[in-house]
Design a protein around this motif. Structure first.
Motif, PDB file in Angstrom:
ATOM      1  N   UNK A 186       0.834  -1.208   0.000  1.00 27.88           N
ATOM      2  CA  UNK A 186       0.000   0.000   0.000  1.00 27.88           C
ATOM      3  C   UNK A 186       0.867   1.255   0.000  1.00 27.88           C
ATOM      4  N   UNK A 187       1.896   1.275   0.829  1.00 29.05           N
ATOM      5  CA  UNK A 187       2.796   2.433   0.874  1.00 29.05           C
ATOM      6  C   UNK A 187       3.483   2.616  -0.468  1.00 29.05           C
ATOM      7  N   UNK A 188       3.977   1.510  -1.028  1.00 27.57           N
ATOM      8  CA  UNK A 188       4.621   1.604  -2.348  1.00 27.57           C
ATOM      9  C   UNK A 188       3.641   2.127  -3.399  1.00 27.57           C
ATOM     10  N   UNK A 189       2.435   1.591  -3.400  1.00 26.40           N
ATOM     11  CA  UNK A 189       1.433   1.965  -4.400  1.00 26.40           C
ATOM     12  C   UNK A 189       1.078   3.440  -4.318  1.00 26.40           C
ATOM     13  N   UNK A 190       1.050   4.002  -3.131  1.00 26.73           N
ATOM     14  CA  UNK A 190       0.737   5.420  -2.977  1.00 26.73           C
ATOM     15  C   UNK A 190       1.757   6.300  -3.709  1.00 26.73           C
ATOM     16  N   UNK A 191       2.974   5.806  -3.861  1.00 28.17           N
ATOM     17  CA  UNK A 191       3.989   6.561  -4.590  1.00 28.17           C
ATOM     18  C   UNK A 191       4.193   6.100  -6.011  1.00 28.17           C
ATOM     19  N   UNK A 192       3.454   5.093  -6.436  1.00 28.44           N
ATOM     20  CA  UNK A 192       3.600   4.541  -7.784  1.00 28.44           C
ATOM     21  C   UNK A 192       2.513   5.108  -8.689  1.00 28.44           C
ATOM     22  N   UNK A 193       2.666   6.368  -9.028  1.00 31.30           N
ATOM     23  CA  UNK A 193       1.662   7.060  -9.833  1.00 31.30           C
ATOM     24  C   UNK A 193       1.650   6.551 -11.271  1.00 31.30           C
TER      25      UNK A 193
ATOM     26  N   UNK B   2       8.008  19.336 -11.283  1.00 28.49           N
ATOM     27  CA  UNK B   2       7.965  17.931 -11.710  1.00 28.49           C
ATOM     28  C   UNK B   2       8.799  16.995 -10.861  1.00 28.49           C
ATOM     29  N   UNK B   3       9.755  17.489 -10.119  1.00 25.84           N
ATOM     30  CA  UNK B   3      10.579  16.604  -9.293  1.00 25.84           C
ATOM     31  C   UNK B   3       9.882  16.194  -7.991  1.00 25.84           C
ATOM     32  N   UNK B   4       8.907  16.955  -7.558  1.00 24.33           N
ATOM     33  CA  UNK B   4       8.241  16.679  -6.284  1.00 24.33           C
ATOM     34  C   UNK B   4       7.542  15.318  -6.233  1.00 24.33           C
ATOM     35  N   UNK B   5       6.775  14.917  -7.253  1.00 30.21           N
ATOM     36  CA  UNK B   5       6.159  13.591  -7.171  1.00 30.21           C
ATOM     37  C   UNK B   5       7.190  12.462  -7.131  1.00 30.21           C
ATOM     38  N   UNK B   6       8.304  12.657  -7.836  1.00 31.60           N
ATOM     39  CA  UNK B   6       9.347  11.636  -7.834  1.00 31.60           C
ATOM     40  C   UNK B   6      10.028  11.567  -6.470  1.00 31.60           C
ATOM     41  N   UNK B   7      10.157  12.705  -5.807  1.00 32.27           N
ATOM     42  CA  UNK B   7      10.730  12.730  -4.460  1.00 32.27           C
ATOM     43  C   UNK B   7       9.809  12.001  -3.477  1.00 32.27           C
ATOM     44  N   UNK B   8       8.505  12.245  -3.567  1.00 35.13           N
ATOM     45  CA  UNK B   8       7.561  11.527  -2.715  1.00 35.13           C
ATOM     46  C   UNK B   8       7.612  10.031  -3.000  1.00 35.13           C
ATOM     47  N   UNK B   9       7.641   9.673  -4.264  1.00 36.26           N
ATOM     48  CA  UNK B   9       7.724   8.269  -4.651  1.00 36.26           C
ATOM     49  C   UNK B   9       9.005   7.633  -4.113  1.00 36.26           C
TER      50      UNK B   9
ATOM     51  N   UNK C  97      -3.401  11.518  -8.267  1.00 30.71           N
ATOM     52  CA  UNK C  97      -3.944  12.820  -7.869  1.00 30.71           C
ATOM     53  C   UNK C  97      -2.923  13.576  -7.016  1.00 30.71           C
ATOM     54  N   UNK C  98      -2.354  12.888  -6.039  1.00 32.71           N
ATOM     55  CA  UNK C  98      -1.335  13.503  -5.183  1.00 32.71           C
ATOM     56  C   UNK C  98      -0.128  13.915  -6.022  1.00 32.71           C
ATOM     57  N   UNK C  99       0.288  13.048  -6.940  1.00 32.42           N
ATOM     58  CA  UNK C  99       1.430  13.365  -7.808  1.00 32.42           C
ATOM     59  C   UNK C  99       1.137  14.621  -8.640  1.00 32.42           C
ATOM     60  N   UNK C 100      -0.070  14.714  -9.166  1.00 30.82           N
ATOM     61  CA  UNK C 100      -0.436  15.894  -9.961  1.00 30.82           C
ATOM     62  C   UNK C 100      -0.453  17.168  -9.139  1.00 30.82           C
ATOM     63  N   UNK C 101      -0.991  17.076  -7.931  1.00 30.89           N
ATOM     64  CA  UNK C 101      -1.026  18.251  -7.044  1.00 30.89           C
ATOM     65  C   UNK C 101       0.392  18.690  -6.701  1.00 30.89           C
ATOM     66  N   UNK C 102       1.253  17.713  -6.376  1.00 28.38           N
ATOM     67  CA  UNK C 102       2.647  18.034  -6.067  1.00 28.38           C
ATOM     68  C   UNK C 102       3.359  18.656  -7.264  1.00 28.38           C
ATOM     69  N   UNK C 103       3.130  18.090  -8.440  1.00 29.68           N
ATOM     70  CA  UNK C 103       3.754  18.604  -9.670  1.00 29.68           C
ATOM     71  C   UNK C 103       3.351  20.063  -9.873  1.00 29.68           C
ATOM     72  N   UNK C 104       2.057  20.332  -9.764  1.00 28.96           N
ATOM     73  CA  UNK C 104       1.559  21.706  -9.971  1.00 28.96           C
ATOM     74  C   UNK C 104       2.088  22.675  -8.910  1.00 28.96           C
ATOM     75  N   UNK C 105       2.179  22.218  -7.672  1.00 23.54           N
ATOM     76  CA  UNK C 105       2.580  23.106  -6.577  1.00 23.54           C
ATOM     77  C   UNK C 105       4.096  23.272  -6.445  1.00 23.54           C
TER      78      UNK C 105
END
Length: 183
Positions: A13-20, A155-162, A144-152
């Motif tokens: 589940x934790x992995x999947x949350x970061x696997x956009x 583009x590196x933010x979703x990869x950092x969370x992942x 959705x989280x990846x998109x919000x992070x990207x916009x805010x």
């Protein structure tokens, strides 16, 4: 349901949350300067590597264990995220797609097999279905989280969370014992 299966489910589940969605890799490659005409070739490289390495990783998991093979998959995914965070050259992004394909080969089949092996034979279908539903529900907000992070944050933010979530999943994986196939 065993303690190991519960920890494995949490790990997944934790992995999947970061696997956009794969779409983020395609968008990131384009944003990082990969000409659009090469993007389909990058994705083709991902698919070819995923297919070419699936059987070898299946055989490896039979020898060294499925949990260990999933750990390899997580390490490969960490590498993919590091490349997208720190590099923007054409060839490094191409390498990221290749490593992503190898990760997919190591992860996908082993994930399903581990779930099946943890499940009691009489409940196997129900356990597999419930697990897939849970992972599917978690996958919905991941993009959705990846998109919000990207916009805010860019583009590196979703990869950092992942990267962080994959590292956390890798650490949790050390607390999961290899399942014994149930009859």
């Amino acid at each position: 349901v065993s303690r190991d299966f519960k920890i494995f489910t949490l790990t997944s589940a934790i992995f999947t949350l970061g696997a956009f969605s794969d779409s983020f890799y395609i968008l990131a490659a384009a944003k990082l300067g990969v000409p659009l005409k090469f993007i389909p070739l990058f994705f083709l490289a991902f698919l070819l590597c995923s297919s070419a390495f699936a059987v070898p990783f299946g055989k490896l998991s039979d020898k060294v264990g499925r949990i260990f093979t999933v750990a390899i998959a997580f390490i490969l995914f960490i590498i993919v995220n590091l490349i997208f965070i720190f590099y923007s050259s054409f060839w490094m992004i191409f390498l990221a797609f290749i490593v992503y394909g190898i990760h997919s080969a190591a992860y996908e089949g082993n994930l399903k097999t581990i779930v099946a092996e943890f499940a009691p034979a009489s409940l196997r279908s129900s356990v597999i279905g419930s697990f897939q539903m849970l992972i599917g529900l978690i996958a919905l907000p991941a993009s959705l989280i990846a998109g919000i992070l990207w916009d805010a944050q860019g583009l590196k933010a979703p990869f950092a969370l992942s990267l962080l979530l994959t590292f956390a999943a890798l650490l949790l994986l050390f607390f999961v014992r290899e399942p014994e196939e149930t009859q």
